[in-house]
Design a protein around this motif. Sequence first.
Motif, PDB file in Angstrom:
ATOM      1  N   GLY A  35      41.350  77.299 -80.388  1.00  0.00           N
ATOM      2  CA  GLY A  35      40.694  76.566 -81.460  1.00  0.00           C
ATOM      3  C   GLY A  35      39.215  76.869 -81.429  1.00  0.00           C
ATOM      4  O   GLY A  35      38.693  77.353 -80.423  1.00  0.00           O
ATOM      5  N   PRO A  36      38.504  76.588 -82.519  1.00  0.00           N
ATOM      6  CA  PRO A  36      37.068  76.872 -82.562  1.00  0.00           C
ATOM      7  C   PRO A  36      36.289  76.000 -81.589  1.00  0.00           C
ATOM      8  O   PRO A  36      36.817  75.006 -81.060  1.00  0.00           O
ATOM      9  N   ASN A  37      35.053  76.381 -81.341  1.00  0.00           N
ATOM     10  CA  ASN A  37      34.187  75.558 -80.495  1.00  0.00           C
ATOM     11  C   ASN A  37      34.093  74.151 -81.074  1.00  0.00           C
ATOM     12  O   ASN A  37      33.962  73.967 -82.287  1.00  0.00           O
ATOM     13  N   GLY A  38      34.179  73.159 -80.194  1.00  0.00           N
ATOM     14  CA  GLY A  38      34.096  71.774 -80.637  1.00  0.00           C
ATOM     15  C   GLY A  38      35.424  71.161 -81.041  1.00  0.00           C
ATOM     16  O   GLY A  38      35.474  69.995 -81.450  1.00  0.00           O
ATOM     17  N   SER A  39      36.524  71.919 -80.894  1.00  0.00           N
ATOM     18  CA  SER A  39      37.831  71.389 -81.295  1.00  0.00           C
ATOM     19  C   SER A  39      38.453  70.494 -80.235  1.00  0.00           C
ATOM     20  O   SER A  39      39.448  69.825 -80.495  1.00  0.00           O
ATOM     21  N   GLY A  40      37.879  70.489 -79.009  1.00  0.00           N
ATOM     22  CA  GLY A  40      38.353  69.564 -77.983  1.00  0.00           C
ATOM     23  C   GLY A  40      39.098  70.203 -76.828  1.00  0.00           C
ATOM     24  O   GLY A  40      39.658  69.496 -75.985  1.00  0.00           O
ATOM     25  N   LYS A  41      39.083  71.537 -76.736  1.00  0.00           N
ATOM     26  CA  LYS A  41      39.860  72.227 -75.689  1.00  0.00           C
ATOM     27  C   LYS A  41      39.383  71.852 -74.286  1.00  0.00           C
ATOM     28  O   LYS A  41      40.180  71.421 -73.437  1.00  0.00           O
ATOM     29  N   SER A  42      38.093  72.045 -74.009  1.00  0.00           N
ATOM     30  CA  SER A  42      37.553  71.746 -72.681  1.00  0.00           C
ATOM     31  C   SER A  42      37.650  70.264 -72.370  1.00  0.00           C
ATOM     32  O   SER A  42      37.928  69.865 -71.231  1.00  0.00           O
ATOM     33  N   THR A  43      37.426  69.443 -73.380  1.00  0.00           N
ATOM     34  CA  THR A  43      37.512  67.989 -73.196  1.00  0.00           C
ATOM     35  C   THR A  43      38.916  67.577 -72.775  1.00  0.00           C
ATOM     36  O   THR A  43      39.093  66.728 -71.898  1.00  0.00           O
ATOM     37  N   LEU A  44      39.925  68.196 -73.378  1.00  0.00           N
ATOM     38  CA  LEU A  44      41.310  67.860 -73.029  1.00  0.00           C
ATOM     39  C   LEU A  44      41.607  68.215 -71.578  1.00  0.00           C
ATOM     40  O   LEU A  44      42.243  67.440 -70.854  1.00  0.00           O
ATOM     41  N   LEU A  45      41.126  69.376 -71.112  1.00  0.00           N
ATOM     42  CA  LEU A  45      41.327  69.742 -69.708  1.00  0.00           C
ATOM     43  C   LEU A  45      40.691  68.706 -68.782  1.00  0.00           C
ATOM     44  O   LEU A  45      41.274  68.323 -67.767  1.00  0.00           O
ATOM     45  N   LYS A  46      39.482  68.272 -69.121  1.00  0.00           N
ATOM     46  CA  LYS A  46      38.780  67.298 -68.277  1.00  0.00           C
ATOM     47  C   LYS A  46      39.481  65.946 -68.277  1.00  0.00           C
ATOM     48  O   LYS A  46      39.446  65.223 -67.274  1.00  0.00           O
ATOM     49  N   CYS A  47      40.130  65.599 -69.384  1.00  0.00           N
ATOM     50  CA  CYS A  47      40.906  64.354 -69.423  1.00  0.00           C
ATOM     51  C   CYS A  47      42.149  64.466 -68.540  1.00  0.00           C
ATOM     52  O   CYS A  47      42.478  63.531 -67.802  1.00  0.00           O
ATOM     53  N   ILE A  48      42.828  65.605 -68.599  1.00  0.00           N
ATOM     54  CA  ILE A  48      44.016  65.810 -67.762  1.00  0.00           C
ATOM     55  C   ILE A  48      43.640  65.746 -66.288  1.00  0.00           C
ATOM     56  O   ILE A  48      44.391  65.223 -65.460  1.00  0.00           O
ATOM     57  N   ASN A  49      42.463  66.278 -65.958  1.00  0.00           N
ATOM     58  CA  ASN A  49      41.984  66.288 -64.578  1.00  0.00           C
ATOM     59  C   ASN A  49      41.407  64.941 -64.143  1.00  0.00           C
ATOM     60  O   ASN A  49      40.968  64.777 -63.004  1.00  0.00           O
ATOM     61  N   ASN A  50      41.368  63.984 -65.077  1.00  0.00           N
ATOM     62  CA  ASN A  50      40.788  62.648 -64.842  1.00  0.00           C
ATOM     63  C   ASN A  50      39.283  62.710 -64.565  1.00  0.00           C
ATOM     64  O   ASN A  50      38.711  61.780 -64.001  1.00  0.00           O
ATOM     65  N   TYR A  51      38.653  63.811 -64.962  1.00  0.00           N
ATOM     66  CA  TYR A  51      37.195  63.917 -64.875  1.00  0.00           C
ATOM     67  C   TYR A  51      36.552  63.042 -65.950  1.00  0.00           C
ATOM     68  O   TYR A  51      35.481  62.474 -65.747  1.00  0.00           O
ATOM     69  N   LEU A  52      37.248  62.940 -67.096  1.00  0.00           N
ATOM     70  CA  LEU A  52      36.836  62.052 -68.171  1.00  0.00           C
ATOM     71  C   LEU A  52      37.889  60.954 -68.323  1.00  0.00           C
ATOM     72  O   LEU A  52      39.086  61.226 -68.273  1.00  0.00           O
ATOM     73  N   GLN A  53      37.432  59.737 -68.501  1.00  0.00           N
ATOM     74  CA  GLN A  53      38.337  58.605 -68.673  1.00  0.00           C
ATOM     75  C   GLN A  53      38.704  58.462 -70.151  1.00  0.00           C
ATOM     76  O   GLN A  53      37.828  58.325 -71.004  1.00  0.00           O
ATOM     77  N   ILE A  54      39.995  58.518 -70.457  1.00  0.00           N
ATOM     78  CA  ILE A  54      40.426  58.443 -71.844  1.00  0.00           C
ATOM     79  C   ILE A  54      40.219  57.033 -72.392  1.00  0.00           C
ATOM     80  O   ILE A  54      40.212  56.054 -71.651  1.00  0.00           O
ATOM     81  N   ASN A  55      40.056  56.953 -73.712  1.00  0.00           N
ATOM     82  CA  ASN A  55      39.848  55.659 -74.360  1.00  0.00           C
ATOM     83  C   ASN A  55      41.162  54.950 -74.658  1.00  0.00           C
ATOM     84  O   ASN A  55      41.279  53.735 -74.508  1.00  0.00           O
ATOM     85  N   GLN A  56      42.126  55.736 -75.108  1.00  0.00           N
ATOM     86  CA  GLN A  56      43.445  55.189 -75.439  1.00  0.00           C
ATOM     87  C   GLN A  56      44.512  56.221 -75.099  1.00  0.00           C
ATOM     88  O   GLN A  56      44.238  57.418 -75.027  1.00  0.00           O
ATOM     89  N   GLY A  57      45.729  55.729 -74.922  1.00  0.00           N
ATOM     90  CA  GLY A  57      46.842  56.621 -74.653  1.00  0.00           C
ATOM     91  C   GLY A  57      47.183  56.706 -73.177  1.00  0.00           C
ATOM     92  O   GLY A  57      46.655  55.944 -72.347  1.00  0.00           O
ATOM     93  N   LYS A  58      48.049  57.648 -72.848  1.00  0.00           N
ATOM     94  CA  LYS A  58      48.499  57.811 -71.463  1.00  0.00           C
ATOM     95  C   LYS A  58      48.602  59.292 -71.100  1.00  0.00           C
ATOM     96  O   LYS A  58      48.970  60.126 -71.923  1.00  0.00           O
ATOM     97  N   ILE A  59      48.262  59.590 -69.858  1.00  0.00           N
ATOM     98  CA  ILE A  59      48.508  60.905 -69.280  1.00  0.00           C
ATOM     99  C   ILE A  59      49.314  60.685 -68.008  1.00  0.00           C
ATOM    100  O   ILE A  59      48.866  59.994 -67.092  1.00  0.00           O
ATOM    101  N   LYS A  60      50.514  61.248 -67.975  1.00  0.00           N
ATOM    102  CA  LYS A  60      51.376  61.108 -66.807  1.00  0.00           C
ATOM    103  C   LYS A  60      51.660  62.473 -66.192  1.00  0.00           C
ATOM    104  O   LYS A  60      51.913  63.442 -66.905  1.00  0.00           O
ATOM    105  N   ILE A  61      51.618  62.529 -64.872  1.00  0.00           N
ATOM    106  CA  ILE A  61      52.042  63.707 -64.141  1.00  0.00           C
ATOM    107  C   ILE A  61      53.143  63.269 -63.185  1.00  0.00           C
ATOM    108  O   ILE A  61      52.968  62.326 -62.411  1.00  0.00           O
TER     109      ILE A  61
END
Length: 253
Positions: A35-61
Motif C-alpha cells: 500500500g502507499p505510504n501512510g496506509s498503515g503498514k508499519s503501524t499494523l506491524l507495531k500493533c501486532i508486536n504490542n509496541y503500539l497499544q490498539i484503541n479497539q479490537g483484539k489481536i490474538k496469537i
Amino acid sequence: MFLEIKALNFSYTEENILKRINLNVQKGELITLIGPNGSGKSTLLKCINNYLQINQGKIKIKNKEISEYTQRELAQIIAYVPQAAEDISKLNVFETVLMGRKPHSSWKASREDKKITAKVIGEMGLESIAFKNLNELSGGQRQKVFIARAAAQKAELILLDEPTNNLDLKHQLEIFNLIRKEVKNGKTAIVTMHDLSLVSRFSDRIIMLKNGKVFSDGNQNSLSAAKINSVYGVEVSLKEHNGKKIIIPEKVV
C-alpha cells in the motif's frame, strides 16, 4: 488459528490510522502488506508486536490476546525487524545476532545461546564477517545480520518492516531468499514492501491496505491492474514470467 486480528482500530490522535482491520494468519505463511505510504503498514506491524497499544479490537496469537503475554513471553513468539534498525554499530556481527537470545536467557548468555548464534551465522552465510563491526558492513549485509538476529530468537512469527529498502537488486533477492528459508523452516512471516514484482514472486498472500483498511487479501492472482490503480493511483501493465507477475508502472492517473 495462529494469529487472529478482529476489528482493530488504532489512532495516534483523533483520526484512526487503522480502521476495523480483520485478519487471520495460518502458521507457515509468508504474508506481504502493500500500500502507499501512510496506509498503515508499519503501524499494523507495531500493533501486532504490542509496541503500539490498539484503541479497539483484539489481536490474538495462539488463541491468547497479546496483552495477556508478558514482554518476555511475547519476545519468545515474535521477532521484529524494524525499518530503521537501532544504533548498535559498536557491536560486531556475532554480538548482534547473540542479542536475539535475550528472551531465552538470563543476564548472561549461556553456552547454548552462543552455540545457537554460531549455527545461525553459519546458516546465513555470515561466517566471514562474524567479528566485523556493523559500521563496517554494507546496508545489505547489515540487513542480513538483523534477520539472523531474528532467526536466533527462535520466534514463531517474524515481522519485517521494508527489509529490502534502499538495497540493490542482489541484496533484495538475498534478503527475500532468507525470509523464505525461515518460512520453510516453520516460521510465519509478515513483511511490508513496495516492490510489487518482488511481492508477487515471493509471497503466499498479499494484503493491500488503503487508507487504513484492508482493500484486498489474496494470492498473487489477486494482484490486478485495477486494484493497483485504485490503491496507488498509478496505471500499470501486468506481464507474466515463469508463472509470476511483473508489474510495470505506466503513468500516474
